[in-house]
Write a protein that holds these residues in place. Structure first.
Motif, short mmCIF file in Angstrom:
data_model
loop_
_atom_site.label_atom_id
_atom_site.label_comp_id
_atom_site.label_asym_id
_atom_site.label_seq_id
_atom_site.Cartn_x
_atom_site.Cartn_y
_atom_site.Cartn_z
N VAL A 151 0.91 -1.17 0.10
CA VAL A 151 -0.04 -0.11 -0.01
C VAL A 151 1.00 1.19 -0.04
CG1 VAL A 151 -1.84 -1.17 1.06
CG2 VAL A 151 -0.25 -0.18 2.56
N PRO A 152 0.46 2.33 -0.53
CA PRO A 152 1.23 3.69 -0.47
C PRO A 152 1.62 4.02 0.94
CG PRO A 152 -0.84 3.85 -1.88
CD PRO A 152 -0.95 2.59 -1.18
N GLY A 153 2.77 4.61 0.89
CA GLY A 153 3.27 5.06 2.22
C GLY A 153 3.81 4.17 3.12
N GLY A 154 4.00 2.93 2.54
CA GLY A 154 4.94 1.73 3.52
C GLY A 154 4.21 1.62 5.01
N ALA A 155 5.24 1.70 6.04
CA ALA A 155 4.52 1.34 7.27
C ALA A 155 3.61 2.45 7.77
CB ALA A 155 5.84 1.07 8.35
N SER A 156 3.95 3.74 7.74
CA SER A 156 3.36 4.80 8.11
C SER A 156 1.83 4.77 7.37
CB SER A 156 4.18 6.11 7.98
OG SER A 156 4.12 6.38 6.53
N GLY A 157 1.86 4.49 5.90
CA GLY A 157 0.65 4.48 5.24
C GLY A 157 -0.20 3.39 5.79
N ALA A 158 0.47 2.25 6.00
CA ALA A 158 -0.31 0.93 6.62
C ALA A 158 -1.08 1.17 7.84
CB ALA A 158 0.66 -0.16 6.39
N HIS A 159 -0.37 2.09 8.60
CA HIS A 159 -0.96 2.11 10.03
C HIS A 159 -2.07 3.12 9.91
CE1 HIS A 159 -0.92 3.25 14.45
NE2 HIS A 159 -1.15 4.53 14.00
N ALA A 160 -1.93 4.07 8.75
CA ALA A 160 -3.14 5.01 8.57
C ALA A 160 -4.36 4.12 8.07
CB ALA A 160 -2.92 6.05 7.92
N ILE A 161 -4.04 3.31 6.97
CA ILE A 161 -5.30 2.85 6.46
C ILE A 161 -5.76 1.80 7.33
CG2 ILE A 161 -5.51 0.95 4.47
CD1 ILE A 161 -2.99 2.28 2.79
N ALA A 162 -4.94 0.95 8.35
CA ALA A 162 -5.55 0.09 9.14
C ALA A 162 -6.71 0.87 10.36
CB ALA A 162 -4.53 -0.34 9.98
N ASN A 163 -6.32 1.99 10.25
CA ASN A 163 -7.37 2.91 11.14
C ASN A 163 -8.56 3.13 10.41
OD1 ASN A 163 -5.94 2.95 13.30
ND2 ASN A 163 -4.69 4.75 12.80
N ARG A 164 -8.74 3.13 8.97
CA ARG A 164 -9.87 3.58 8.26
C ARG A 164 -10.63 2.24 7.52
NH1 ARG A 164 -6.05 6.80 5.47
NH2 ARG A 164 -5.97 5.42 3.47
N ILE A 165 -9.89 0.85 7.85
CA ILE A 165 -10.29 -0.26 7.25
C ILE A 165 -11.50 -0.53 8.43
CG2 ILE A 165 -10.42 -2.65 6.95
CD1 ILE A 165 -7.56 -2.07 5.72
N SER A 166 -12.77 -1.14 8.22
CA SER A 166 -13.89 -1.45 8.80
C SER A 166 -14.01 -2.96 9.07
CB SER A 166 -15.28 -0.89 8.61
OG SER A 166 -15.51 -1.64 7.64
N ARG A 167 -14.55 -3.60 10.03
CA ARG A 167 -14.69 -5.13 10.18
C ARG A 167 -15.67 -5.53 8.97
NH1 ARG A 167 -14.81 -9.56 13.62
NH2 ARG A 167 -13.89 -8.32 15.55
N SER A 168 -16.51 -4.74 8.61
CA SER A 168 -17.40 -5.23 7.69
C SER A 168 -16.79 -5.25 6.20
CB SER A 168 -18.61 -4.18 7.51
OG SER A 168 -18.16 -2.91 7.22
#
Length: 433
Positions: free
Chosen positions: A116-133
């Motif tokens: 995903v874009p942004g490497g580890a920091s990008g992954a951290h941000a994306i993980a906060n946006r992903i929902s369980r659904s």
């Protein structure tokens, strides 16, 4: 750790409806907990403060307090002790916090692996946006094989499922679905991403399970994979003792060949696998060696070769053989044994021990068994005198590299190791640690 409030509010409502009437089951209870609640709990537990957690997550303290109260209700346990100096993890809270931390660590690593874009920091941000659904939808589409079947399985309309798929791709900023004549499919990278997310989600169910066990409630569940031959033999040798120690354990045993079992292990469908170790496991798989167990040529007791002083390859080639299935280490050993010389007739390939035992006892056929297997065969079968056969296999435990066993899993592993270590029947050759 900013949180998408509107998205997660919708997620909470949908999960409350989906899980109504099933909250007493661990997996359903785990599914009823939203990522929003877990993120809040991780933050407060790490910072020992509702105030600081609310600031990190950009929510009001009452909203955080309400979400955590609901989490404790769903878990059926108090996970935070409120004091004047802050909020601190209870014993149950420490169990769950460790699992929640592992959940988000694995999610972020899966995102990094997805590039995903942004490497580890990008992954951290994306993980906060992903929902369980969104995660649940991806996993269901992969497992069901189509949007239509996944929508039916989840009790959603295809339009709702497609919206969740689009939202996930938007968060990832890359495509993990593609259109074919048969419909929309998941890319290979998307399938691997879904596999890793499914494993990450298991952490919550295991956390609930560990809390239940710690307070003496509920049954303990293990899913053990037993490879043909040595795996089944080793497992059978410890089952009675293990169940005597843990009478409430709910033990499920799966028997498959090595390739299929490794697929199940990597998918999280089995907790660990017992049997002959694969020589070159995949990067996300690790082996624990319990003992070297050399291959031995085996025949019925009274076979002409068992009475011969020293047997040669030419002697062995005169008899029919029963060999392992294609791709098995036993089959590879047979091929290596006769490499460069005339191979014997080997019309039967099987891993069914009952079949092999019957075929050997009523004929002059030969086969390969490990020394560990042979010592459990009683007096009906006997070794054929022959030089050491290489490569030297080992029996042991195969598990996922990043797996954290529960206390019950660890007790089972310790019992297996102790059983092999305590064995005094040669020619087992024990290995340290």
């Amino acid at each position: 750790m900013p949180i998408e409030q509107d998205q997660d509010r919708h997620e909470d409502i949908s999960h409350d409806q989906a899980d109504q009437g099933q909250a007493h089951h661990e997996q359903d209870r785990a599914s009823s907990i939203s990522f929003r609640q877990l993120k809040l709990f991780e933050s407060v537990g790490r910072l020992n403060s509702v105030r600081r957690g609310s600031e990190e997550c950009n929510l009001s303290q009452p909203a955080v307090t309400q979400a955590l109260a609901k989490l404790e209700q769903q878990l059926g346990a108090c996970v935070l002790e409120r004091r004047a100096s802050g909020s601190y993890l209870t014993d149950a809270g420490r169990i769950m916090h460790k699992r929640v931390t592992r959940l988000f660590d694995q999610m972020e690593q899966a995102l990094v692996d997805l590039n995903v874009p942004g490497g580890a920091s990008g992954a951290h941000a994306i993980a906060n946006r992903i929902s369980r659904s969104q995660v649940r939808s991806l996993i269901s589409i992969i497992e069901c094989g189509s949007f239509a079947l996944a929508a039916r399985e989840l009790g959603l309309t295809q339009a709702s499922l497609q919206r969740a798929a689009r939202d996930l791709e938007s968060n990832l900023r890359q495509s993990i679905y593609y259109r074919t004549a048969a419909g929309v499919m998941v890319t290979p990278a998307g399938i691997e991403f879904g596999r890793k997310l499914k494993l990450a989600l298991q952490e919550i169910a295991w956390g609930i399970h560990e809390i239940e066990v710690a307070r003496g409630a509920g049954e303990s569940k293990l899913v053990i994979g037993a490879l043909p031959f040595g795996g089944s033999v080793l497992l059978a040798s410890v089952l009675e003792e293990f169940l005597a120690r843990h009478p409430a354990a709910d033990l499920r045993i799966i028997n498959e060949g090595a390739s299929e079992m490794m697929k199940r292990l990597r998918a999280g469908d089995v907790d660990l696998v017992i049997g002959l170790l694969q020589e070159a496991p995949e990067a996300d798989i690790t082996n624990q060696i319990l003992a070297e167990t050399p291959y031995t040529i085996v025949a019925r007791r009274g076979h002409p070769l068992t009475r011969k002083g020293q047997v040669t390859l030419e002697d062995l080639a005169r008899y029919d053989w029963i060999v392992g299935s294609e791709g098995s280490s036993r089959r590879a050993c047979f091929e290596s044994l006769f490499a460069g010389s005339a191979k014997p007739h080997a019309p039967i390939a099987t891993s069914a021990m009952a079949v092999i035992r019957h075929l050997l006892s009523g004929s002059d056929r030969l086969t390969l068994m490990t020394s560990y297997e042979l010592i459990h065969e009683g007096s009906a079968l006997a070794p054929v005198p022959f030089d050491d056969i290489l490569p030297l296999p080992a029996i042991g435990i195969t598990q996922r590299a990043n797996w954290l066993p529960t206390r019950l899993h660890q007790d089972f592993i310790d019992l297996l190791r102790a059983h092999v270590t305590a064995s005094t029947v040669l020619p087992l050759r024990q290995l340290a640690g």
